[in-house]
Design a protein around this motif. Structure first.
Motif, short mmCIF file in Angstrom:
data_model
loop_
_atom_site.label_atom_id
_atom_site.label_comp_id
_atom_site.label_asym_id
_atom_site.label_seq_id
_atom_site.Cartn_x
_atom_site.Cartn_y
_atom_site.Cartn_z
N TYR A 36 5.07 40.79 32.43
CA TYR A 36 4.98 39.41 32.98
C TYR A 36 6.17 38.92 33.45
O TYR A 36 6.32 38.64 34.85
N ARG A 37 7.21 39.13 32.84
CA ARG A 37 8.68 38.81 33.10
C ARG A 37 8.80 39.69 34.60
O ARG A 37 9.57 39.16 35.61
N TYR A 38 8.86 40.93 34.63
CA TYR A 38 9.29 41.74 35.62
C TYR A 38 8.29 41.07 37.07
O TYR A 38 8.80 41.12 38.02
N LEU A 39 7.01 41.01 36.54
CA LEU A 39 6.08 40.58 37.63
C LEU A 39 6.97 39.23 38.29
O LEU A 39 6.95 39.38 39.67
N CYS A 40 7.22 38.45 37.65
CA CYS A 40 7.87 37.19 38.04
C CYS A 40 9.02 37.35 38.85
O CYS A 40 9.34 36.74 39.77
N SER A 41 9.80 38.28 38.42
CA SER A 41 11.33 38.63 39.04
C SER A 41 11.09 39.34 40.36
O SER A 41 12.04 39.27 41.37
N ALA A 42 10.14 40.27 40.35
CA ALA A 42 10.05 41.24 41.37
C ALA A 42 8.88 41.07 42.51
O ALA A 42 8.89 41.77 43.62
N HIS A 43 7.87 40.44 42.06
CA HIS A 43 6.54 40.42 43.08
C HIS A 43 6.00 39.03 42.99
O HIS A 43 4.93 38.63 43.35
N SER A 44 6.90 37.93 43.10
CA SER A 44 6.36 36.82 43.31
C SER A 44 6.05 36.22 44.75
O SER A 44 6.66 36.70 45.74
N ILE A 45 5.23 35.35 44.86
CA ILE A 45 4.80 35.08 46.35
C ILE A 45 5.91 34.29 47.12
O ILE A 45 6.09 34.43 48.19
N GLU A 46 6.49 33.46 46.24
CA GLU A 46 7.62 32.75 47.03
C GLU A 46 8.63 33.71 47.59
O GLU A 46 9.14 33.49 48.61
N ASP A 47 9.12 34.72 46.66
CA ASP A 47 9.95 35.68 47.32
C ASP A 47 9.53 36.25 48.56
O ASP A 47 9.99 36.57 49.55
N TYR A 48 8.23 36.75 48.55
CA TYR A 48 7.41 37.25 49.65
C TYR A 48 7.56 36.45 50.98
O TYR A 48 7.77 37.07 52.14
N HIS A 49 7.40 35.16 50.82
CA HIS A 49 7.27 34.24 51.76
C HIS A 49 8.67 33.99 52.52
O HIS A 49 8.83 34.18 53.74
N ARG A 50 9.79 34.13 51.51
CA ARG A 50 11.10 33.89 51.88
C ARG A 50 11.50 35.07 52.80
O ARG A 50 12.33 34.88 53.88
N ASN A 51 11.12 36.26 52.26
CA ASN A 51 11.60 37.51 53.01
C ASN A 51 11.00 37.90 54.33
O ASN A 51 11.67 38.02 55.28
N TYR A 52 9.99 37.22 54.55
CA TYR A 52 9.08 37.21 55.92
C TYR A 52 9.66 36.24 56.76
O TYR A 52 10.09 36.34 57.99
N ARG A 53 10.09 35.10 56.29
CA ARG A 53 10.65 34.03 57.19
C ARG A 53 11.99 34.54 57.44
O ARG A 53 12.38 34.38 58.78
N GLU A 54 12.73 35.19 56.57
CA GLU A 54 14.14 35.66 56.87
C GLU A 54 13.98 36.83 57.94
O GLU A 54 14.87 36.93 58.86
N LEU A 55 13.04 37.46 57.80
CA LEU A 55 12.79 38.89 58.72
C LEU A 55 12.49 38.45 60.05
O LEU A 55 13.20 38.73 61.21
#
Length: 371
Positions: free
Chosen positions: A347-366
């Protein structure tokens, strides 16, 4: 007042729509206008999603995608020219290939191709096409480390600058809110209330490797009479799996509850999530298993292995039930506290590597990269 930026998101079939395509839309500020386009198939009943994105279905016949695809290219050129899209996000190879062609004339501010799996660039003519058509405004997103490594080594002109890894993700908080507790999930699935349960979610098709899970579990059934298996899903292999259950003496020990809407609701019925797949892109089901604070076991296929290594999950050689049986046995021998600790590590790995918040931020930056 500045004109809103217009984004076209393109997929091949609506029936195979990428779940995370909608999350790309949710990542964008309100200053973007988004059109969702499906090249084949019939239009949906609704033409707007909850963020106001317009949906367009072209309904191209499959035969139009053979050869030079001139009719498809001409229709897409006229549509894109008329709409004046600033950016395009194209999912999987065929849509990406079409818009790499159109980019020569329409010169989008940004063209992003999202590659969801391994193998699309195995063909020589595809490698040559990508090498020839890639321009400075083109980027390819890999949905996992394994997919990015494949793309970088495919000989298609992709490099560290134009091939970007944005891991698939889930909304972890929403997933947890959706999940039933262990007792209720088992009750609704009509599974034994007590005992140890290995579980998985996926279509009953050969590539999911469910037959190997049954073969592996058959090796343990007498040694661990408290253990059982549940496979949530439906598909062409149901009869084969039912026959294997009878042949291996697994009646009352292996359960096939069928397909369930929002199957994620039931993940806490399991004690361990097992992914015996022979091939996958990046299966969201594995991430959903982790969202239930479960330990995970999976095959060593390229898309799963890096995740399993990083989260501390169990790994076995794809298609090898003897190795899978050993991983199952190791889990069954763990004390309860260690089993819970494994689940929390996943669960901790999931939160650190596959969170939807990081996904959103990465696409906004791209999509905001400088010219």
């Amino acid at each position: 007042m500045n004109k809103p930026l217009k984004i076209l998101q393109v997929q091949l079939y609506e029936r195979n729509s990428c779940v995370l395509a909608d999350e790309i839309i949710r990542a964008l500020p309100d200053s973007y206008e988004v059109t969702n386009a499906f090249l084949c198939g019939e239009p949906r009943a609704q033409d707007r999603d909850e963020k106001g994105a317009r949906t367009v279905c072209f309904g191209f016949p499959d035969a139009w995608f053979k050869g030079l695809r001139l009719r498809v290219l001409w229709r897409l050129y006229r549509f894109s020219k008329q709409e004046g899209f600033d950016m395009v996000v194209a999912h999987r190879y065929k849509p990406m290939s079409l818009f790499l062609q159109l980019n020569r004339w329409l010169k989008f501010k940004r063209l992003v191709g999202v590659q969801h799996g391994i193998g699309d660039l195995d063909r020589g003519h595809r490698k040559r096409e990508v090498r020839r058509l890639l321009q400075k405004n083109c980027y390819v997103v890999a949905v996992s480390r394994a997919v990015r490594e494949y793309l970088l080594n495919a000989g298609a002109g992709l490099d560290e600058n134009n091939c970007i890894q944005i891991d698939n993700a889930i909304d972890i908080a929403a997933a947890e809110r959706m999940q039933l507790d262990r007792e209720e999930a088992r009750r609704q699935l009509q599974l034994p209330a007590d005992g140890f349960l290995f579980g998985t979610i996926g279509r009953l098709v050969p590539v999911k490797g469910h037959i190997h899970l049954l073969d592996a579990f058959a090796q343990l059934k007498d040694e661990f009479p408290q253990a059982s298996v549940a496979i949530i899903g439906e598909g062409q292999c149901r009869e084969e799996l039912e026959a294997a259950i009878a042949r291996l003496g697994l009646e009352g020990r292996v359960f096939l509850p069928g397909a369930k809407p929002q199957a994620l609701r039931y993940v806490r019925a399991f004690d361990v999530f097992v992914m015996p797949s022979l091939s996958e892109g990046l299966p969201l089901a594995l991430l959903e298993g982790m969202s239930g604070h479960l330990p995970v076991i999976g095959s060593n296929i390229p898309s799963l292995l890096p995740i399993l290594e990083d989260c501390g999950g169990g790994v076995f050689s794809s298609g090898q039930p003897d190795e899978l049986a050993q991983r199952l046995r190791e889990i069954l021998l763990l004390p309860g506290q260690q089993l819970r600790e494994q689940g929390e590590r996943c669960y901790r790995y999931l939160c650190s590597a596959h969170s939807i918040e990081d996904y959103h931020r990465n696409y906004r930056e791209l999509l905001a990269l400088p010219e």
